[in-house]
Design a protein around this motif. Structure first.
Motif, PDB file in Angstrom:
ATOM      1  N   TRP A  97       0.851  -1.188   0.000  1.00 38.09           N
ATOM      2  CA  TRP A  97       0.000   0.000   0.000  1.00 38.09           C
ATOM      3  C   TRP A  97       0.891   1.243   0.000  1.00 38.09           C
ATOM      4  O   TRP A  97       0.620   2.203  -0.678  1.00 38.09           O
ATOM      5  N   HIS A  98       1.968   1.198   0.781  1.00 37.36           N
ATOM      6  CA  HIS A  98       2.934   2.293   0.834  1.00 37.36           C
ATOM      7  C   HIS A  98       4.325   1.687   0.709  1.00 37.36           C
ATOM      8  O   HIS A  98       4.638   0.694   1.362  1.00 37.36           O
ATOM      9  N   ARG A  99       5.160   2.312  -0.105  1.00 30.83           N
ATOM     10  CA  ARG A  99       6.503   1.802  -0.341  1.00 30.83           C
ATOM     11  C   ARG A  99       7.505   2.933  -0.200  1.00 30.83           C
ATOM     12  O   ARG A  99       7.295   4.042  -0.693  1.00 30.83           O
ATOM     13  N   ALA A 100       8.620   2.657   0.477  1.00 34.47           N
ATOM     14  CA  ALA A 100       9.705   3.628   0.613  1.00 34.47           C
ATOM     15  C   ALA A 100      10.725   3.397  -0.489  1.00 34.47           C
ATOM     16  O   ALA A 100      11.061   2.255  -0.812  1.00 34.47           O
ATOM     17  N   VAL A 101      11.197   4.488  -1.077  1.00 32.53           N
ATOM     18  CA  VAL A 101      12.202   4.429  -2.138  1.00 32.53           C
ATOM     19  C   VAL A 101      13.384   5.279  -1.697  1.00 32.53           C
ATOM     20  O   VAL A 101      13.220   6.459  -1.365  1.00 32.53           O
ATOM     21  N   PHE A 102      14.577   4.684  -1.672  1.00 28.81           N
ATOM     22  CA  PHE A 102      15.796   5.373  -1.250  1.00 28.81           C
ATOM     23  C   PHE A 102      16.682   5.569  -2.470  1.00 28.81           C
ATOM     24  O   PHE A 102      16.930   4.629  -3.219  1.00 28.81           O
ATOM     25  N   GLU A 103      17.157   6.805  -2.672  1.00 31.52           N
ATOM     26  CA  GLU A 103      18.002   7.131  -3.809  1.00 31.52           C
ATOM     27  C   GLU A 103      19.253   7.856  -3.305  1.00 31.52           C
ATOM     28  O   GLU A 103      19.141   8.906  -2.680  1.00 31.52           O
ATOM     29  N   ALA A 104      20.399   7.281  -3.589  1.00 33.69           N
ATOM     30  CA  ALA A 104      21.667   7.900  -3.202  1.00 33.69           C
ATOM     31  C   ALA A 104      22.477   8.124  -4.469  1.00 33.69           C
ATOM     32  O   ALA A 104      22.830   7.177  -5.165  1.00 33.69           O
ATOM     33  N   LEU A 160       5.129   0.546   6.318  1.00 38.01           N
ATOM     34  CA  LEU A 160       5.342   0.647   4.876  1.00 38.01           C
ATOM     35  C   LEU A 160       6.280  -0.440   4.428  1.00 38.01           C
ATOM     36  O   LEU A 160       6.987  -1.049   5.226  1.00 38.01           O
ATOM     37  N   GLU A 161       6.267  -0.704   3.153  1.00 38.29           N
ATOM     38  CA  GLU A 161       7.101  -1.747   2.560  1.00 38.29           C
ATOM     39  C   GLU A 161       8.404  -1.117   2.093  1.00 38.29           C
ATOM     40  O   GLU A 161       8.407  -0.066   1.445  1.00 38.29           O
ATOM     41  N   PHE A 162       9.513  -1.742   2.441  1.00 32.96           N
ATOM     42  CA  PHE A 162      10.818  -1.282   1.970  1.00 32.96           C
ATOM     43  C   PHE A 162      11.527  -2.477   1.355  1.00 32.96           C
ATOM     44  O   PHE A 162      12.129  -3.287   2.055  1.00 32.96           O
ATOM     45  N   PRO A 163      11.431  -2.633   0.030  1.00 35.01           N
ATOM     46  CA  PRO A 163      11.998  -3.820  -0.612  1.00 35.01           C
ATOM     47  C   PRO A 163      13.523  -3.753  -0.677  1.00 35.01           C
ATOM     48  O   PRO A 163      14.101  -3.014  -1.465  1.00 35.01           O
ATOM     49  N   THR A 164      14.175  -4.509   0.173  1.00 30.70           N
ATOM     50  CA  THR A 164      15.625  -4.589   0.175  1.00 30.70           C
ATOM     51  C   THR A 164      16.033  -5.985   0.637  1.00 30.70           C
ATOM     52  O   THR A 164      15.267  -6.679   1.291  1.00 30.70           O
ATOM     53  N   THR A 165      17.226  -6.373   0.306  1.00 33.63           N
ATOM     54  CA  THR A 165      17.722  -7.688   0.695  1.00 33.63           C
ATOM     55  C   THR A 165      18.839  -7.535   1.720  1.00 33.63           C
ATOM     56  O   THR A 165      19.397  -6.443   1.903  1.00 33.63           O
ATOM     57  N   ARG A 184      18.035   1.938   9.712  1.00 31.20           N
ATOM     58  CA  ARG A 184      18.111   2.014  11.168  1.00 31.20           C
ATOM     59  C   ARG A 184      17.439   3.288  11.697  1.00 31.20           C
ATOM     60  O   ARG A 184      16.718   3.246  12.692  1.00 31.20           O
ATOM     61  N   ALA A 185      17.644   4.405  11.010  1.00 33.63           N
ATOM     62  CA  ALA A 185      17.039   5.665  11.448  1.00 33.63           C
ATOM     63  C   ALA A 185      15.517   5.620  11.343  1.00 33.63           C
ATOM     64  O   ALA A 185      14.807   6.107  12.230  1.00 33.63           O
ATOM     65  N   MET A 186      15.003   5.017  10.275  1.00 31.39           N
ATOM     66  CA  MET A 186      13.549   4.934  10.131  1.00 31.39           C
ATOM     67  C   MET A 186      12.945   4.023  11.193  1.00 31.39           C
ATOM     68  O   MET A 186      11.867   4.308  11.723  1.00 31.39           O
ATOM     69  N   GLU A 187      13.627   2.932  11.526  1.00 29.42           N
ATOM     70  CA  GLU A 187      13.112   2.040  12.561  1.00 29.42           C
ATOM     71  C   GLU A 187      13.200   2.668  13.943  1.00 29.42           C
ATOM     72  O   GLU A 187      12.319   2.467  14.778  1.00 29.42           O
ATOM     73  N   GLU A 188      14.247   3.434  14.200  1.00 27.12           N
ATOM     74  CA  GLU A 188      14.378   4.107  15.496  1.00 27.12           C
ATOM     75  C   GLU A 188      13.302   5.156  15.704  1.00 27.12           C
ATOM     76  O   GLU A 188      12.897   5.421  16.835  1.00 27.12           O
ATOM     77  N   GLU A 189      12.844   5.771  14.641  1.00 30.88           N
ATOM     78  CA  GLU A 189      11.794   6.785  14.755  1.00 30.88           C
ATOM     79  C   GLU A 189      10.407   6.173  14.938  1.00 30.88           C
ATOM     80  O   GLU A 189       9.458   6.884  15.217  1.00 30.88           O
ATOM     81  N   GLY A 190      10.270   4.863  14.748  1.00 27.52           N
ATOM     82  CA  GLY A 190       8.992   4.219  15.028  1.00 27.52           C
ATOM     83  C   GLY A 190       8.245   3.674  13.828  1.00 27.52           C
ATOM     84  O   GLY A 190       7.100   3.239  13.968  1.00 27.52           O
ATOM     85  N   LEU A 191       8.853   3.668  12.654  1.00 28.46           N
ATOM     86  CA  LEU A 191       8.194   3.096  11.483  1.00 28.46           C
ATOM     87  C   LEU A 191       8.474   1.601  11.405  1.00 28.46           C
ATOM     88  O   LEU A 191       9.576   1.156  11.707  1.00 28.46           O
ATOM     89  N   LYS A 192       7.484   0.856  10.992  1.00 33.42           N
ATOM     90  CA  LYS A 192       7.679  -0.571  10.719  1.00 33.42           C
ATOM     91  C   LYS A 192       7.904  -0.706   9.217  1.00 33.42           C
ATOM     92  O   LYS A 192       7.095  -0.231   8.426  1.00 33.42           O
ATOM     93  N   LEU A 193       8.984  -1.361   8.847  1.00 33.12           N
ATOM     94  CA  LEU A 193       9.342  -1.466   7.439  1.00 33.12           C
ATOM     95  C   LEU A 193       8.813  -2.746   6.797  1.00 33.12           C
ATOM     96  O   LEU A 193       9.352  -3.213   5.811  1.00 33.12           O
TER      97      LEU A 193
END
Length: 187
Positions: free
Chosen positions: A62-69, A128-133, A148-157
């Protein structure tokens, strides 16, 4: 015409004429219509799009996180399954950039993760869903600090599975989270 009537909370206006049952003047409405478009998602009743088996990306979210570096900036956003961006954070933003020494190091990824997590929580997104291996997490320090920062703030990935409708006669019917079995109440 209305007159003031004394009550425990002070003087309140009294309505002239009869009050019909079911009207809002009589108090709370007898029925309630929830107009929140994410209501079914929060109750886990909304359908997740499954997509095709040969697609490289799964659409089971339903919700997905996308990380771009990139070589210049670090950014991330949360998107809905319909394709809309719900929240975003980047090291390009002045309020984030002024607290960073570099916009591409591990600290930048951690700061972007914290800012994005707080914005998600303010928007009412807790899972939210964070597709990573595991292999990707071991290779990239930036990705690891972002997670780690997102989990420490209280989000479930990891999103909970959707409740799929089954026939009422099925013995394998899944119990809904808001129903309490009678055995638990009595026992």
């Amino acid at each position: 015409m209305s007159a003031l009537v004394p009550r425990a909370a002070g003087w309140v206006p009294r309505l002239a004429g009869p009050v019909r049952p079911g009207s809002t003047a009589a108090g709370a409405a007898p029925t309630f219509v929830n107009k929140n478009p994410r209501n079914l998602e929060r109750m886990r009743l909304a359908r997740k799009q499954e997509g095709w088996r040969l697609e490289p990306e799964s659409r089971m979210y339903w919700h997905r996180a996308v990380f771009e570096a990139t070589n210049r900036h670090t950014s991330a956003h949360v998107e809905h399954q319909a394709g809309r961006r719900l929240a975003s954070a980047s090291s390009r933003e002045l309020c984030v950039r002024r607290h960073l020494f570099s916009a591409v190091d591990v600290c930048a990824a951690e700061a972007v993760g914290r800012v994005l997590a707080r914005r998600c929580l303010e928007a009412g997104i807790t899972e939210l869903e964070f597709p990573t291996t595991e292999e990707q997490l071991e290779r990239s320090n930036r990705l690891r600090s972002f997670v780690r920062a997102m989990e420490e703030e209280g989000l479930k990935l990891q999103e909970p599975p959707a409740i799929k409708p089954e026939p009422w006669w099925s013995k394998d019917r899944q119990q809904k989270p808001w129903h309490v079995p009678e055995e638990e109440v009595v026992g």
